[in-house]
Design an enzyme around this catalytic site. Structure first.
Site, PDB file in Angstrom:
ATOM      1  N   CYS A   1      11.509   4.982   3.131  1.00 11.11           N
ATOM      2  CA  CYS A   1      11.538   6.412   2.780  1.00 11.11           C
ATOM      3  C   CYS A   1      11.987   7.192   4.009  1.00 11.11           C
ATOM      4  CB  CYS A   1      10.193   6.892   2.264  1.00 11.11           C
ATOM      5  SG  CYS A   1       8.810   6.633   3.385  1.00 11.11           S
TER       6      CYS A   1
ATOM      7  N   GLY B   1       0.418   1.448  -3.363  1.00 13.02           N
ATOM      8  CA  GLY B   1       0.440   0.786  -4.654  1.00 13.02           C
ATOM      9  C   GLY B   1       1.347   1.354  -5.715  1.00 13.02           C
ATOM     10  N   GLY B   2       2.075   2.422  -5.428  1.00 16.21           N
ATOM     11  CA  GLY B   2       2.923   3.029  -6.455  1.00 16.21           C
ATOM     12  C   GLY B   2       4.004   2.093  -6.955  1.00 16.21           C
ATOM     13  N   LYS B   3       4.756   1.506  -6.042  1.00 16.35           N
ATOM     14  CA  LYS B   3       5.832   0.592  -6.451  1.00 16.35           C
ATOM     15  C   LYS B   3       5.260  -0.689  -7.042  1.00 16.35           C
ATOM     16  CE  LYS B   3       9.187   2.341  -3.062  1.00 16.35           C
ATOM     17  NZ  LYS B   3       8.260   3.261  -2.339  1.00 16.35           N
TER      18      LYS B   3
ATOM     19  N   ASP C   1       9.248  -2.788   1.143  1.00 18.33           N
ATOM     20  CA  ASP C   1       9.198  -1.333   1.307  1.00 18.33           C
ATOM     21  C   ASP C   1       8.605  -1.092   2.683  1.00 18.33           C
ATOM     22  OD1 ASP C   1       9.194   1.396   0.883  1.00 18.33           O
ATOM     23  OD2 ASP C   1       7.350   1.383  -0.294  1.00 18.33           O
TER      24      ASP C   1
ATOM     25  N   GLY D   1       0.807  -1.216   0.000  1.00 20.62           N
ATOM     26  CA  GLY D   1       0.000   0.000   0.000  1.00 20.62           C
ATOM     27  C   GLY D   1       0.844   1.272   0.000  1.00 20.62           C
TER      28      GLY D   1
END
Length: 452
Positions: A388, A274-276, A335, A272
């Site tokens: 991040c 969902g970008g990657k 991530d 979540g």
């Protein structure tokens, strides 16, 4: 407020304060509702995000000018004062307009007495510029340079300390680097788009939207301004909004060398929103692979489904530590949930909500997820650990733990080899730590690991 842009900004600040809302989710709806476009929308956006970003500095100035703690000032008055002081110190708005509009707003929300108080505070603030106020409210640079820089560039001191510690751990010894980092983190970042591989190239996307191709990622386009959601390629699913650093993480996993043939089983263990997963799905479609995406929260899993619609991605609502998936994946992305202090420039209010204790509560989870990922990866496969956040405890402290890696059967690869060719510095490795002031990305950290 008579000015619709200021009114939208003030209403957003109220939502952020009252219910912990996110400015980037509240403001766009208000702009659409009030049909603000062009310069008005840009002004409202600058006031909102700038005020949220600078809140700690603004509060210090308000306390000094008023002789009161901000905790003793009524919420609606404090929202207006923050907005007014931001205009006085960090914009070219004329002092008269900034003061009068703010005082009128306070009068309407809180009465004449509060309006007189606001007027006195703002007029006192307007007598000096930002540099003078910083010298007044920040620790003396000669006594506490890092504390001075933290106040000057509107960061909590503990975050400035975390940045400095990470820079030193990555071989940087110049205090000028932390100053450059804080300054860049205190500015409004450009919007980064990702061109979906197999659908559109970055060059084509840049021509369509009037942007510029990225410096590092082959899929990145920098958008000069405007609402990215209104762009036709974004609406049609040919492109998305994604920081260039995040693009590089997904790409690195896709190009990492695995031992033996790639069987086409890829996994995003913390997918979540969902970008990657979407970029991995696009790359997997080209390579004939398929991606399993794991997300424990149903509402975030739905975001992953929307982001990956039409791609070879299967979404599973599960805890990544106990996903129930069959082992044997060729490529696994972790991530990991983190403090997020590497992406503060894109989340303007976040820096004032986070606490050092947040990191302590996350490192155990990060280790558990990495161990779970290793258990799902086949021998010779690759795990990509990413955050991040540049915080040492969440980055080097995890993947530099020899006992943890040995127990999980993982060995570090030189992740710099998985980056596109670039003249920008990538440090001593074997991980990659990106920085806003050096690479123009969020402060992403990633380390490739091979399953022995």
């Amino acid at each position: 407020m008579t000015d619709p842009a200021r009114s939208a900004a003030l209403q957003t600040l109220e939502a952020v304060r009252q219910r912990g809302a996110y400015a980037n989710l509240v403001l766009p709806g208000l702009l659409r509702e009030r049909k603000l476009k062009g310069r008005d929308a840009a002004f409202a956006t600058e006031l909102t995000y700038g005020t949220c970003r600078a809140q700690g500095l603004l509060d210090a100035v308000i306390e000094n000018a008023s002789g009161r703690s901000v905790s003793d000032i009524d919420g609606p008055v404090l929202d207006a004062l923050r907005l007014g002081v931001y205009q006085l110190l960090r914009t070219r708005v004329g002092a008269h307009a900034a003061v009068s509009e703010t005082v009128d707003a306070v009068k309407e929300s809180s009465g004449r007495g509060a309006a007189g108080f606001a007027n006195a505070v703002l007029r006192k603030v307007s007598k000096d510029d930002e540099d003078t106020w910083v010298s007044r409210v920040a620790p003396a640079a000669s006594d506490d340079l890092l504390g001075h820089l933290a106040m000057q560039y509107a960061h909590p001191r503990w975050i400035a300390e975390a940045f400095w510690e990470s820079l030193r751990a990555n071989g940087v010894r110049s205090i000028g680097q932390v100053q450059a980092l804080l300054a860049e983190d205190d500015s409004r970042p450009p919007v980064h788009l990702v061109a979906r591989p197999g659908e559109i190239s970055a060059d084509e996307l840049a021509l369509i939207v009037g942007g510029e191709t990225g410096r590092i990622s082959p899929y990145a386009v920098y958008l000069p301004g405007g609402d990215p959601g209104a762009l036709e390629p974004v609406r049609d699913g040919l492109a998305g909004v994604q920081d260039e650093g995040s693009q590089l993480v997904a790409r690195a996993l896709a190009v990492a060398p695995v031992e033996g043939a790639d069987g086409g089983r890829w996994l995003d263990l913390c997918a979540g929103p969902g970008g990657k997963a979407a970029l991995m799905g696009s790359l997997a479609e080209i390579d004939g692979a398929r991606v399993d995406a794991v997300e424990p929260a149903e509402h975030r899993a739905e975001l992953v489904r929307k982001a990956t619609k039409g791609l070879p991605v299967d979404v599973h609502v599960a805890d990544g530590r106990e996903s129930g998936l069959a082992p044997g994946y060729d490529r696994v992305l972790v991530d990991a949930p983190c403090s997020g202090i590497g992406a503060l420039r894109r989340r303007p209010e976040a820096r004032w909500r986070k606490q050092p204790s947040d990191v302590d509560g996350l490192t155990a989870l990060q280790r558990e997820l990495l161990v779970a990922a290793a258990g799902l990866t086949r021998s010779g496969g690759v795990v990509m650990y990413a955050t991040c956040s540049p915080h040492v405890a969440e980055t080097i402290g995890i993947v530099g733990d020899g006992e943890l890696l040995a127990a999980a059967g993982l060995e570090r690869l030189d992740t710099r080899d998985l980056m596109p060719a670039t003249d920008l510095p990538l440090g001593d490795g074997p991980h990659v730590q990106l920085w806003p002031h050096l690479h123009g990305t969020d402060a992403m950290f990633f380390q490739a690991l091979r399953k022995r």
